[in-house]
Design an enzyme around this catalytic site. Structure first.
Site, PDB file in Angstrom:
ATOM      1  CG  HIS A  94      -2.249   0.663   0.984  1.00 24.34           C
ATOM      2  ND1 HIS A  94      -3.440  -0.001   0.925  1.00 24.34           N
ATOM      3  CD2 HIS A  94      -2.559   1.957   0.775  1.00 24.34           C
ATOM      4  CE1 HIS A  94      -4.437   0.849   0.719  1.00 24.34           C
ATOM      5  NE2 HIS A  94      -3.913   2.048   0.616  1.00 24.34           N
ATOM      6  NE  ARG A 120      -0.907   6.957   1.661  1.00 26.26           N
ATOM      7  CZ  ARG A 120      -0.781   8.236   2.021  1.00 26.26           C
ATOM      8  NH1 ARG A 120       0.410   8.802   1.996  1.00 26.26           N
ATOM      9  NH2 ARG A 120      -1.816   8.946   2.413  1.00 26.26           N
ATOM     10  CG  ASP A 173       1.484  -1.025  -5.727  1.00 25.48           C
ATOM     11  OD1 ASP A 173       1.976  -1.591  -4.742  1.00 25.48           O
ATOM     12  OD2 ASP A 173       0.386  -0.467  -5.687  1.00 25.48           O
ATOM     13  N   GLY A 174       5.050  -0.453  -5.933  1.00 23.36           N
ATOM     14  CA  GLY A 174       5.946  -0.098  -4.839  1.00 23.36           C
ATOM     15  C   GLY A 174       7.267   0.434  -5.344  1.00 23.36           C
ATOM     16  NE  ARG A 233       8.810   6.825  -7.045  1.00 26.39           N
ATOM     17  CZ  ARG A 233       7.867   6.075  -6.486  1.00 26.39           C
ATOM     18  NH1 ARG A 233       7.054   5.353  -7.245  1.00 26.39           N
ATOM     19  NH2 ARG A 233       7.692   6.056  -5.185  1.00 26.39           N
TER      20      ARG A 233
END
Lengths: 338, 338, 338, 338
Positions: A236, A239, A267-268, A271
């Site tokens: 997440h 978060r 995800d994580g 970039r």
């Protein structure tokens, strides 16, 4: 539209909620929840970035992969690159308040579709949130996915129906929001779910069902049992639980356990196009990207979102050339070293 | 009472003796003894923080641990969370001098009891110190523990009697203060103790006896031999011997050697509910927390102390949900990775 | 004399040539040769500090080592602690020029002797240097050691005679100065030496002969062959070859190879009594300390030097209590972890 | 000409395009492409520096290597030290624009030849670039090497002819420029090449052919197959693919696979004579140096270049003395530890 200009503009429009750092790694915003940071010490956000950063790429230049194909097929859709916009919410709470949720999500939706990929919209404790997002998605024929919070099952199923009506092509639950114990105070309890409970959700819809927030091999194997179509290996964005490992650290072991049995999204800390390549090499079928869509949209609206996607598409293609991969399925563990 | 406000206020009230850093890791205050830092280069304080920080938490969300029980029983008492306030002293010497020892300890005592846990009071070279602390403890029925410096046995035994009279439910010695060779100059020598000497202390009281300052498997096994009820794995907050390892680094090997044979307490770098979970997973039965009680009490008195405990209780509960632990005894090595 | 005051004063007197940092690790002065730094990137100085810093100390408190004996015997002399002042030179070139070589060395000599240890004086390309140093040493009965640069043998032997006349109790060569190729331009070539050449030096005197600058097992074993009495495991404070490993990193393997066959001295990054304990635990029989004697003497003359030695003697004693060592020979690998 | 003065002057002349940092490691200029940095996060430039920095040097002083020979023979030429100036281009685009390509390359060429080594000139998308460079090289009898971008073969072969006419003694292709996909937009596509395509290039000339940009064992073995004379283990100074490993990290495994079968050159983070020694010890036959030639020439013209080469020649000689190497071929893995 120049991407550096977009970032410059984003910095103004985010009102200090995000510094738009040269490297978005969770250091400057550590602990800023609300805000754009990771929870607590911010270590889980940092771990995402660092775990991915530690993965090195094997450059190869003697081969014939001169014009790689960056596209994939996912849930019956063609994606120009194996990337989707992650569900991110809270323009008022987290992003400085200059733009509304509707503005934000419409930019993400349209930018994604213009650039050949798909958006994922999210859900919050605010009742109007999901409907607003789905309305915007419906305007473009529902070309996206909806991820719902882990409320009690009946509420989730109700929201799945709402998403189906908007025309989305997949739904899911970000089950890692289970630890938000304060929501219970507002009469909206979230929580973990058993295999049986998840089965009920999976069976409530004909759409592919996504379980977001898997960080262990155990949970990944239970996810397969539930009949879900896909997992998102995700903490997440750092978060919800301080000190979780980085996604890139746990992804290989999870992929080893369930690859081929369930679609693996991750995800994580992604970039750039090189990061996409790394995540695929570590075992993901496709990746979700979160924060960069906030800066891209806040800096350039739908055009900004498209510019960002074009940028990472170019980077991915260049990285595939320089690692000798003709197609996404050629990207495997030989591409990396860690 | 808002915890951020408490910290802000604490910063004012600590007169620069503590910077109340966003992350309390011993960097800014390195070497500040007197003060709030670690001795010498401060590396032993930093090691506590870093060793715990390196431990990662395995997030699990597919299960039925929807409402975990965070309480434990210790020395016949029920604790809301497996936490006690560590003995900390020196408001004049170490904490900027704005408040007296009596004010400080009364806040810690009352805040702890209001929040469902227990305080531990300490001992120093100042003769009036322990009596003052015990007086405050007596006002609330002696609901706490007293830890005495490693003086000559007859002096310790005298102080144990004093503590018994105040009604405490356990006593102990922080034997790691043995290296304070300057105390001998004031005619108050402290020192290490043999198994036989510790046995004499243990047998001098009917209360559970705690040996604080164990950092090796060897000492832990000798502690079992002494008949003590509990050890505290601790390097005294990094204040007695520079370059000791972090508590979280040695805890697993110590737990492996003596778990079940003696109660294992641990302190060193614990700041949040996630840190509590980690220490338990590493082998502790309960943890002591030191410096955060200084900032909480200096910033908000007894209410500040309670606010801090409420905060970490919530964090612990959320962390137990997100790791699938229904009770404290479910928190084991599967919860972490390091 | 307060040690903090000494450091404050030292900072003034060193005219910026040394920042007298809170932690003397070679970072601020990296590359400052001339000056007080390590050569090139300064990495060899940093490596000394870091390698020693990585060594952790096992605190033990259940034992009867209540009053440890910190003394050793070396070259027939009793030392209060296993420490000597390393040869350091260049008050004009390296230390800001406020004091003369004679002032500096007289402070070091007298401070050491007052505090129960011995000084080592050095040699440079300046012809008057060694004689000046030896004159000062002669004033106190030659109670010290002289280390000579690796000139051609005949020159070294001449200087050994000079040192013998001053009454020193040991001599040696800092053979790691072999790489100063610019000295050849002034007609004073230095260089490495073969076993045969070193044998000639060893046999030229009845005094114990010390070979300073051994950093490999190979060289240590060759040193034994030469008949020398002692080696100093040293990279010359990081001032002769960038990127050498830290002394504390190579010391254990060297000790394993030659311990007992030759006296093992070591220098590199030792600042405190805990550092002394670590070096002994890693295999040294005694240690040399360099830069701290510069700051101590520049800040407080002979008194400053004594204050520094008293400080580390106290630290060493406290560290021996907290690790359960009754004498220096009890300090072995069980005391540390790395 | 004082090297520090050269760097000071360079800083002025580079107009901020390079900060001329005390340590040139890619941190300050991360992402500055155009400019002097590494691409993206700059991690590939940093990795070059860090990988080399991690390699430690075994100091040895008991031996008879008193006057080492630093020279080698390469492509039939005698080099004073095993170093060549790497092809670097873009005075306007990357170096602040104060000097022209012609000025820059003439300084590098003349400085190298004056100091006893050879320059390598490069190629860019600008048509006039290579001819200008070759003109300057021709003025000194073609005493250098030309490296051409990986265009379509017929264009490369045409440029090889041009280089032959200028009198160069070797040619090559920096095949790692294959990922510059934007060049295709200008009708000048670059790309990876198959073994067959490279064979065609190798066979098109009688000069030794160099393949620059090999980072894996696989590519190194394919390079041997092509019949090329040499490879350059290089990630293009970190400017083409973010997150590639450091050259010093992959060099040993590449050397193990192809040493003796093909000449192994390497570049990436080499700054000093000690770095040259390390790269040779890791398996290179000779090294290329890039950025330091920019600062040396911008700061002191040809004289600056010569001063820099003299500096690293002295450093290399000193390092060979201090590691006991009489000649370059004595520099092997025993010299280092990592």
């Amino acid at each position: 539209m120049d991407y550096k200009e977009i970032l410059k503009k984003a910095k103004e429009n985010l009102n200090g909620s995000c510094r738009v750092c040269p490297v978005c790694n969770g250091k400057a915003c550590a602990g800023e929840v609300p805000g754009m940071g990771g929870t607590g010490t911010g270590s889980a956000f940092l771990a995402n970035y660092d775990a991915l950063d530690r993965v090195k790429v094997n450059m190869r230049v003697i081969h014939d992969a001169k014009d790689p194909d960056t596209s994939i097929e996912l849930f019956g859709k063609k994606l120009r690159i194996p990337v989707m916009a992650a569900p991110v919410s809270g323009t008022i709470l987290n992003m400085g308040g200059k733009f509304t949720e509707r503005e934000y999500i419409s930019w993400v939706i349209n930018g994604c579709l213009d650039a050949g990929i798909y958006p994922i919209v999210g859900d919050t404790a605010i009742d109007t949130f999901l409907p607003t997002n789905l309305e915007e998605l419906k305007k473009v024929g529902g070309q996206g996915i909806a991820i719902i919070k882990p409320w009690e099952n009946k509420n989730i199923i109700q929201k799945i129906k709402m998403a189906e009506e908007a025309g989305v092509f997949a739904v899911g639950v970000d089950i890692d929001a289970a630890g938000l114990i304060t929501l219970a105070l507002y009469g909206k309890p979230v929580g973990p779910k058993t295999v049986e409970e998840i089965k009920e959700l999976v069976q409530s819809t004909k759409l592919p069902f996504i379980l977001k927030g898997v960080m262990t091999v155990d949970d990944a194997m239970l996810a397969v049992e539930t009949g879900a179509s896909a997992i998102v290996v995700s903490n997440h964005g750092g978060r919800v639980l301080d000190h979780t490992p980085g996604v890139a650290e746990v992804l290989p072991e999870i992929a080893k356990a369930v690859k081929g049995k369930i679609t693996i999204l991750a995800d994580g800390g992604v970039r750039t196009g090189v990061d996409v390549l790394k995540m695929i090499a570590l075992g993901a079928d496709a990746v979700l990207i979160g924060r960069p869509f906030v800066t891209a949209s806040f800096g350039g609206g739908a055009e900004g979102v498209k510019a960002y996607i074009d940028k990472i598409a170019n980077e991915l293609k260049s990285a595939m050339i320089l690692t000798g991969c003709k197609s996404i399925k050629d990207i495997d563990e030989r591409v990396i070293r860690y």
